[in-house]
Design a protein around this motif. Structure first.
Motif, PDB file in Angstrom:
ATOM      1  N   UNK A  76       0.832  -1.208   0.000  1.00 48.57           N
ATOM      2  CA  UNK A  76       0.000   0.000   0.000  1.00 48.57           C
ATOM      3  C   UNK A  76       0.863   1.254   0.000  1.00 48.57           C
ATOM      4  N   UNK A  77       2.045   1.205   0.627  1.00 50.19           N
ATOM      5  CA  UNK A  77       2.953   2.355   0.546  1.00 50.19           C
ATOM      6  C   UNK A  77       3.386   2.585  -0.891  1.00 50.19           C
ATOM      7  N   UNK A  78       3.654   1.499  -1.614  1.00 45.66           N
ATOM      8  CA  UNK A  78       4.059   1.642  -3.023  1.00 45.66           C
ATOM      9  C   UNK A  78       2.903   2.215  -3.845  1.00 45.66           C
ATOM     10  N   UNK A  79       1.672   1.733  -3.586  1.00 41.38           N
ATOM     11  CA  UNK A  79       0.516   2.272  -4.310  1.00 41.38           C
ATOM     12  C   UNK A  79       0.359   3.766  -4.039  1.00 41.38           C
ATOM     13  N   UNK A  80       0.569   4.157  -2.776  1.00 43.36           N
ATOM     14  CA  UNK A  80       0.480   5.575  -2.405  1.00 43.36           C
ATOM     15  C   UNK A  80       1.518   6.395  -3.164  1.00 43.36           C
ATOM     16  N   UNK A  81       2.727   5.846  -3.292  1.00 45.82           N
ATOM     17  CA  UNK A  81       3.810   6.542  -3.992  1.00 45.82           C
ATOM     18  C   UNK A  81       3.486   6.676  -5.478  1.00 45.82           C
ATOM     19  N   UNK A  82       2.921   5.603  -6.061  1.00 45.25           N
ATOM     20  CA  UNK A  82       2.533   5.671  -7.480  1.00 45.25           C
ATOM     21  C   UNK A  82       1.485   6.755  -7.668  1.00 45.25           C
ATOM     22  N   UNK A  83       0.525   6.806  -6.728  1.00 43.49           N
ATOM     23  CA  UNK A  83      -0.521   7.828  -6.856  1.00 43.49           C
ATOM     24  C   UNK A  83       0.073   9.224  -6.736  1.00 43.49           C
ATOM     25  N   UNK A  91      -3.001   0.542 -13.024  1.00 44.03           N
ATOM     26  CA  UNK A  91      -1.722  -0.115 -13.257  1.00 44.03           C
ATOM     27  C   UNK A  91      -1.362  -0.197 -14.732  1.00 44.03           C
ATOM     28  N   UNK A  92      -2.356  -0.028 -15.632  1.00 46.89           N
ATOM     29  CA  UNK A  92      -2.001  -0.089 -17.045  1.00 46.89           C
ATOM     30  C   UNK A  92      -1.336   1.198 -17.495  1.00 46.89           C
ATOM     31  N   UNK A  93      -1.359   2.230 -16.637  1.00 47.44           N
ATOM     32  CA  UNK A  93      -0.663   3.470 -16.996  1.00 47.44           C
ATOM     33  C   UNK A  93       0.754   3.500 -16.460  1.00 47.44           C
ATOM     34  N   UNK A  94       1.106   2.539 -15.626  1.00 47.23           N
ATOM     35  CA  UNK A  94       2.476   2.493 -15.108  1.00 47.23           C
ATOM     36  C   UNK A  94       3.309   1.718 -16.114  1.00 47.23           C
ATOM     37  N   UNK A  95       3.742   2.422 -17.173  1.00 51.31           N
ATOM     38  CA  UNK A  95       4.442   1.715 -18.255  1.00 51.31           C
ATOM     39  C   UNK A  95       5.738   2.424 -18.588  1.00 51.31           C
ATOM     40  N   UNK A  96       6.395   2.961 -17.566  1.00 48.85           N
ATOM     41  CA  UNK A  96       7.618   3.719 -17.804  1.00 48.85           C
ATOM     42  C   UNK A  96       8.715   2.834 -18.385  1.00 48.85           C
ATOM     43  N   UNK A  97       8.715   1.559 -18.008  1.00 46.29           N
ATOM     44  CA  UNK A  97       9.783   0.672 -18.476  1.00 46.29           C
ATOM     45  C   UNK A  97       9.353  -0.155 -19.678  1.00 46.29           C
ATOM     46  N   UNK A  98       8.192   0.164 -20.234  1.00 48.33           N
ATOM     47  CA  UNK A  98       7.723  -0.592 -21.393  1.00 48.33           C
ATOM     48  C   UNK A  98       8.558  -0.215 -22.614  1.00 48.33           C
ATOM     49  N   UNK A  99       8.963  -1.168 -23.404  1.00 49.38           N
ATOM     50  CA  UNK A  99       9.864  -0.903 -24.522  1.00 49.38           C
ATOM     51  C   UNK A  99       9.191  -0.198 -25.671  1.00 49.38           C
TER      52      UNK A  99
ATOM     53  N   UNK B 184      15.519  23.806  -9.069  1.00 46.12           N
ATOM     54  CA  UNK B 184      14.245  23.091  -9.065  1.00 46.12           C
ATOM     55  C   UNK B 184      14.474  21.609  -9.292  1.00 46.12           C
ATOM     56  N   UNK B 185      13.893  20.775  -8.458  1.00 51.17           N
ATOM     57  CA  UNK B 185      14.132  19.341  -8.641  1.00 51.17           C
ATOM     58  C   UNK B 185      13.511  18.840  -9.938  1.00 51.17           C
ATOM     59  N   UNK B 186      14.103  17.773 -10.394  1.00 54.36           N
ATOM     60  CA  UNK B 186      13.617  17.189 -11.645  1.00 54.36           C
ATOM     61  C   UNK B 186      12.227  16.628 -11.419  1.00 54.36           C
ATOM     62  N   UNK B 187      11.304  17.061 -12.237  1.00 53.44           N
ATOM     63  CA  UNK B 187       9.954  16.511 -12.133  1.00 53.44           C
ATOM     64  C   UNK B 187       9.921  15.149 -12.801  1.00 53.44           C
ATOM     65  N   UNK B 188       9.053  14.304 -12.281  1.00 46.73           N
ATOM     66  CA  UNK B 188       8.916  12.988 -12.912  1.00 46.73           C
ATOM     67  C   UNK B 188       8.184  13.176 -14.236  1.00 46.73           C
ATOM     68  N   UNK B 189       8.783  12.779 -15.333  1.00 43.51           N
ATOM     69  CA  UNK B 189       8.122  13.019 -16.625  1.00 43.51           C
ATOM     70  C   UNK B 189       6.888  12.158 -16.766  1.00 43.51           C
ATOM     71  N   UNK B 190       5.951  12.628 -17.514  1.00 39.06           N
ATOM     72  CA  UNK B 190       4.737  11.852 -17.739  1.00 39.06           C
ATOM     73  C   UNK B 190       5.082  10.534 -18.418  1.00 39.06           C
ATOM     74  N   UNK B 191       6.046  10.576 -19.297  1.00 39.49           N
ATOM     75  CA  UNK B 191       6.368   9.388 -20.081  1.00 39.49           C
ATOM     76  C   UNK B 191       7.729   9.649 -20.692  1.00 39.49           C
ATOM     77  N   UNK B 192       8.578   8.700 -20.641  1.00 43.73           N
ATOM     78  CA  UNK B 192       9.874   8.888 -21.300  1.00 43.73           C
ATOM     79  C   UNK B 192       9.626   8.966 -22.794  1.00 43.73           C
ATOM     80  N   UNK B 193      10.003  10.084 -23.370  1.00 46.29           N
ATOM     81  CA  UNK B 193       9.625  10.284 -24.762  1.00 46.29           C
ATOM     82  C   UNK B 193      10.819  10.833 -25.493  1.00 46.29           C
TER      83      UNK B 193
END
Lengths: 99, 211
Positions: A76-83, A91-99, B184-193
């Motif tokens: 739940x701490x991780x979910x809070x951080x994601x929010x 969770x389908x929007x958490x795709x920062x590491x998607x190729x 200013x700290x680096x903001x988390x980008x919406x999406x790596x683009x």
């Protein structure tokens, strides 16, 4: 009671939990589905403990409950951080590491 | 060990229905609060199953820890993040995923039923670890086993809980306020683009005349 009734019930509960983990997009709901899976395991542990006439099954179910509490806290701490970072717990929007 | 009596079967059937209805409620309800309440229903059903197998202490722990603490934690987070975010549960990410998953699930259930069909192992024996109260009670037997044979696992669990508490606090803590002279700290980008070729000039679609 027969052992296979408990095993079948736990298998159904486990399958429902796996469905929840795979199909839900809400991070909190995914954690709840993991709780369902852990409960299925607990049912099996207690049933096998009673079957083998030993206390070990109940002791291990106790450990599973403790680990589940720890897992929920961190999860739940991780979910809070994601929010906080993305303003969404989808969770389908958490795709920062998607190729 | 005793064979199944009618009362055993009735208790098992009622609690199995409660457990499965709650579980299905958890995975299909669109409102997270309803899902949390369904989870409470499932946990109480599992507690009844524990009592039916003479695991009295475990049933109490199930109600106190799971239904009392963990579900309340879930509800806290749901309220904190906003309750009325409904989720579209009918959306599919992969096409054809649901029917295939349904068929595979039916196959798995059929397998389980076939595997356990012929067996008649009796479980739920009375007084596996002692009666609910009195000398040699359930709690006493459990504690004796926990603090002698499984002492190392018990201690490791306490270490795990400490680590989890510290980790949760560190994760959920707000970062300390920045000093004014810092950049200013680096903001988390919406999406790596990264800009790519096709981003600069989209190729106009050529119209194919219908035959």
């Amino acid at each position: 009671m027969y052992l296979n009734q408990f095993l079948l019930l736990a298998a159904f509960l486990f399958s429902v939990g796996v469905y929840g983990v795979l199909a839900r997009k809400n991070g909190v709901l995914v954690l709840m589905s993991i709780e369902l899976i852990l409960n299925a395991v607990n049912i099996n542990l207690v049933a096998f403990g009673a079957f083998h006439d030993t206390v070990a099954g109940q002791v291990f179910a106790l450990f599973v409950i403790a680990v589940a509490a720890a897992e929920v806290g961190v999860g739940l701490a991780i979910v809070l951080l994601i929010y906080r970072n993305r303003h969404s717990i989808d969770l389908s929007e958490v795709d920062l590491m998607k190729g | 060990m005793l064979a199944a009596t009618k009362v055993d079967v009735a208790v098992f059937g009622a609690s199995a229905v409660i457990v499965l209805a709650g579980a299905i409620g958890v995975v299909i309800s669109a409102n997270p609060v309803h899902a949390a309440l369904s989870l409470v229903m499932t946990l109480f059903g599992v507690a009844v199953l524990f009592v039916a197998q003479e695991a009295h202490f475990l049933a109490a722990v199930q109600v106190i820890v799971y239904a009392g603490a963990i579900v309340v934690l879930f509800l806290f987070v749901i309220m904190l993040l906003g309750v009325d975010r409904r989720e579209n549960v009918a959306r599919e990410e992969l096409r054809g995923q649901r029917p295939i998953a349904f068929l595979l699930g039916i196959a798995t259930i059929a397998e389980f039923v076939l595997l356990t069909r012929g067996t008649s192992w009796v479980t739920g024996a009375e007084s596996v670890v002692g009666p609910a109260s009195g000398p040699g009670a359930n709690v006493e037997t459990l504690a004796r086993s926990l603090f002698t044979r499984y002492l190392l696992a018990f201690e490791i669990t306490s270490v795990l809980l400490v680590i989890a508490v510290v980790g949760a606090v560190v994760l959920a803590r707000r970062p300390p306020p920045e000093r004014p002279e810092e950049p200013e700290p680096l903001a988390v980008p919406e999406r790596l683009h990264t800009p790519q070729l096709d981003d600069a000039a989209p190729v106009p679609a050529t119209e194919v005349p219908a035959p």
